[in-house]
Design an enzyme around this catalytic site. Structure first.
Site, PDB file in Angstrom:
ATOM      1  N   GLY A 221      -3.880   9.200 -21.581  1.00  0.00           N
ATOM      2  CA  GLY A 221      -4.439   9.858 -23.005  1.00  0.00           C
ATOM      3  C   GLY A 221      -2.763  10.394 -23.406  1.00  0.00           C
ATOM      4  N   GLY A 222      -3.153  11.334 -24.418  1.00  0.00           N
ATOM      5  CA  GLY A 222      -2.345  12.175 -24.889  1.00  0.00           C
ATOM      6  C   GLY A 222      -1.588  13.186 -24.037  1.00  0.00           C
ATOM      7  N   MET A 223      -2.757  13.724 -23.150  1.00  0.00           N
ATOM      8  CA  MET A 223      -1.859  14.749 -22.398  1.00  0.00           C
ATOM      9  C   MET A 223      -1.909  14.661 -20.871  1.00  0.00           C
ATOM     10  SD  MET A 223      -2.584  17.833 -24.684  1.00  0.00           S
ATOM     11  CE  MET A 223      -2.201  18.021 -26.453  1.00  0.00           C
TER      12      MET A 223
ATOM     13  N   ASP B  98     -17.532  12.379 -28.609  1.00  0.00           N
ATOM     14  CA  ASP B  98     -16.399  11.371 -29.075  1.00  0.00           C
ATOM     15  C   ASP B  98     -16.685  10.514 -27.450  1.00  0.00           C
ATOM     16  OD1 ASP B  98     -13.577  10.277 -28.905  1.00  0.00           O
ATOM     17  OD2 ASP B  98     -13.267  10.814 -27.189  1.00  0.00           O
TER      18      ASP B  98
ATOM     19  N   GLU C 135      -2.883  12.102 -17.529  1.00  0.00           N
ATOM     20  CA  GLU C 135      -3.595  10.172 -16.627  1.00  0.00           C
ATOM     21  C   GLU C 135      -3.778  10.791 -15.199  1.00  0.00           C
ATOM     22  OE1 GLU C 135       0.674  10.962 -15.474  1.00  0.00           O
ATOM     23  OE2 GLU C 135       2.210   9.427 -17.071  1.00  0.00           O
ATOM     24  N   VAL C 136      -4.483   9.252 -15.178  1.00  0.00           N
ATOM     25  CA  VAL C 136      -5.364   8.868 -14.478  1.00  0.00           C
ATOM     26  C   VAL C 136      -4.604   8.158 -12.945  1.00  0.00           C
ATOM     27  CG1 VAL C 136      -8.066   7.357 -14.259  1.00  0.00           C
ATOM     28  CG2 VAL C 136      -8.128   9.016 -16.088  1.00  0.00           C
TER      29      VAL C 136
ATOM     30  N   LYS D 293      -7.545  12.048 -12.357  1.00  0.00           N
ATOM     31  CA  LYS D 293      -7.078  13.097 -14.029  1.00  0.00           C
ATOM     32  C   LYS D 293      -5.888  13.669 -13.967  1.00  0.00           C
ATOM     33  CE  LYS D 293      -7.697  13.014 -18.730  1.00  0.00           C
ATOM     34  NZ  LYS D 293      -8.743  13.609 -19.656  1.00  0.00           N
TER      35      LYS D 293
END
Length: 582
Positions: free
Chosen positions: A287-289, A402, A291-292, A307
């Site tokens: 994502g923006g900030m 969200d 990682e998975v 994550k």
């Protein structure tokens, strides 16, 4: 207690959360792992399996986290495929260049049959480049076969070339000196040692065979060619042979030592891909900030998803606070349809992470992308489960804020298919916690524009449980019709539309949709929160009482997965159908 640590794991400390951006994409902040194997299309009909098929299915699931050592991991197979393709491309370029040279500047010692061998090797190397590019996940035995072809075919040509060079030089009338034949073999040896991931024990016999090959050619010429014998009479042969033998011995020793050194570095790099007791296997998304990664607990050998905060973001106190809020919010939830959190903490290098259950399956957005809009009965089946997860979350005062297709996972859990899992509570906020407002005021609107409520879009009032109802209505609209309620390309237009425009009735895009289902969706999409369903329980009851012509059950889901998806899911679904029949 949901959040726990394991023996010898790093000490848990408060960690922060990754905040979703505001782009129109459905996968902005990916917390759910995506499937390791992509959907491969449709098979005809469902199948019956035996007990051996069930065991094979279990092995397929275990294969997701196979190999605790670099040499049997999927990572190494991928590396070997890329390296073999690179070597084949290099060989193709080199052989092609020498072939052109041989055709344009053909010396008297050249022969057309040798050029034919040369051309065949060039063709095989080009074919290997094509094959290794198209094959995405070949098995290890198949890769070893390709390795044999990529290095074996040039080796056969070098044997022929070495024999031809020695024979031609020995029969020259001017008594020219015999050529040095070890140069191409040294190139082959060092290419193998440098590019192919290996252990020194496996590399030693292969490299040694390459080192012996030119010497065997010299011995063959010594025994079979009278002209060669006359050229190396007396001590000349001893000097010629021992010189090349020493060169090949040195090349073999250096190559094997190099393989061992490179392999040691690879193991150290692989060991660095570990957080506490968790071995990172493969990156699943980012994502923006954050990682998975797909990971495996080293003691329990259980697959899980981790994550993490990207290292360059870990020093931001606001980001760490959000990360902590995501962990704490999700850990409060225990419902079957919410994702489980196992652990959280920080590594020695300052990387923050938390560990959650790994979900085999797809998010519902991927289902629509791959197979088109879902049947109304299946949409109702999945969304009812999401409502049940929201009932618990709203009951403890937690608003998701969200909800979108990427955050609703259609998973295989507990022997059942189409288990809906609500993910990524990264923007979740207690309805009564005013102190957290600063965490969501960075000059950007929280949530995903395509699926956010009018109150989130305008910011005029605080989002509450009915905001999640609106977002869930947007998701249902998307699953039924294949497009969101407002499909503008610009984020600003979408945000304004949520606040001011009425969506196109779903039945105009899907005429066969029951009118009652359309009314349910449109009620969720009312601009005024007072006109929507007031809680998730009311929406759940409405979904359960929809007058649908068909129904959707976990058995139907298993049957669907036998006809769609990756082989592991097909096998598991077929086994589940057989177990249910018994």
């Amino acid at each position: 207690m949901l959040v726990r640590t394991y023996p010898n794991a790093v000490t848990p400390i408060p960690v922060g959360k990754v905040m979703a951006g505001t782009s129109l994409e459905n996968a902005e902040t990916m917390v759910a792992p995506t499937p390791l194997t992509p959907v491969n299309g449709t098979a005809s009909g469902s199948s019956r399996t035996s007990g051996s098929s069930l065991r094979a299915a279990a092995r397929g699931m275990i294969a997701l986290v196979e190999g605790s050592t670099p040499h049997m991991s999927g990572e190494t197979r991928s590396l070997l495929r890329h390296r073999l393709r690179l070597v084949a491309a290099i060989f193709f370029g080199a052989f092609a260049a020498w072939l052109v040279r041989g055709l344009l500047i053909k010396g008297p010692e050249e022969s057309f049959w040798l050029l034919g061998w040369h051309a065949s090797v060039t063709l095989v190397m080009g074919l290997m480049v094509v094959v290794l590019t198209q094959l995405k996940s070949p098995s290890l035995p198949k890769l070893r076969l390709f390795e044999l072809i990529v290095f074996g075919d040039p080796a056969v040509y070098f044997v022929i070339l070495s024999q031809h060079s020695l024979h031609s030089a020995a029969n020259l009338s001017d008594g020219a000196h015999l050529p040095i034949v070890v140069v191409p073999w040294m190139i082959l040896i060092f290419t193998y040692a440098l590019f192919i991931p290996n252990t020194w024990r496996r590399a030693l016999p292969i490299v040694a065979l390459m080192g012996v090959a030119p010497l065997a050619v010299v011995l063959f010429q010594r025994q079979m060619c009278p002209a060669f014998q006359s050229c190396v009479a007396g001590g000349e042969y001893r000097d010629f042979f021992t010189g090349q033998a020493m060169e090949m011995l040195l090349a073999v020793v250096i190559a094997v030592a190099g393989v061992h050194t490179i392999n040691t570095l690879r193991r150290e790099a692989f060991a660095a891909k570990q957080l506490g007791q968790y071995r990172l296997k493969k990156r699943l998304g980012a994502g923006g900030m954050g990682e998975v990664y797909l990971a495996e607990h080293q003691t329990m050998k259980r697959p899980c998803a981790i994550k993490i905060i990207r290292p360059e973001k870990a020093g931001d106190p606001m980001i760490l606070a959000r990360f902590e809020r995501e962990v704490r919010s999700t850990a409060k939830l225990s419902h079957w349809n919410s994702i489980d959190i196992f652990d959280y903490g920080s590594a020695a290098d300052g990387t923050f992470y938390y560990v959650m259950e790994y979900l085999p399956g797809h998010n519902v957005g991927e289902l629509v992308n791959d197979y088109g809009p879902l049947p109304p009965a299946r949409v109702a089946y999945l969304m009812d489960q999401v409502c049940k997860a929201l009932i618990e979350a709203h009951g403890i005062g937690l608003v998701h804020r969200d909800i979108k297709p990427a955050n609703i996972f259609c998973a295989y859990r507990g022997g059942e298919f189409d288990v809906a899992k609500l993910l990524d509570f990264g923007l979740a906020k207690p309805m009564t916690e005013a102190a957290d407002v600063a965490l969501t005021q960075e000059g950007s609107i929280t949530g995903s524009p395509l699926f956010m409520s009018p109150e989130q879009a305008t910011g005029e009032r605080e989002a509450d449980a009915r905001s999640d109802i609106y977002s869930l209505g947007c998701v249902m609209y998307y699953l039924l019709t294949g497009q969101p309620p407002f499909a503008y390309k610009q984020s600003v237009k979408v945000i304004i539309a949520h606040a001011t425009e009425e969506p196109l009735p779903p039945r105009e895009l899907l005429p066969e949709l029951p009118e009652a289902f359309e009314d349910l969706v449109l009620r969720c999409l009312e601009k005024d929160p007072e006109d929507r369903y007031q809680d998730a329980r009311s929406l759940s009851r409405a979904l359960q009482h929809l007058p649908l012509a068909d129904v959707w059950t976990s058995e139907m889901a298993a049957d669907w997965w036998t006809c769609h998806g990756c082989p592991e899911r097909k096998a598991l679904a077929a086994a589940a159908i057989e177990a249910a029949a018994v």
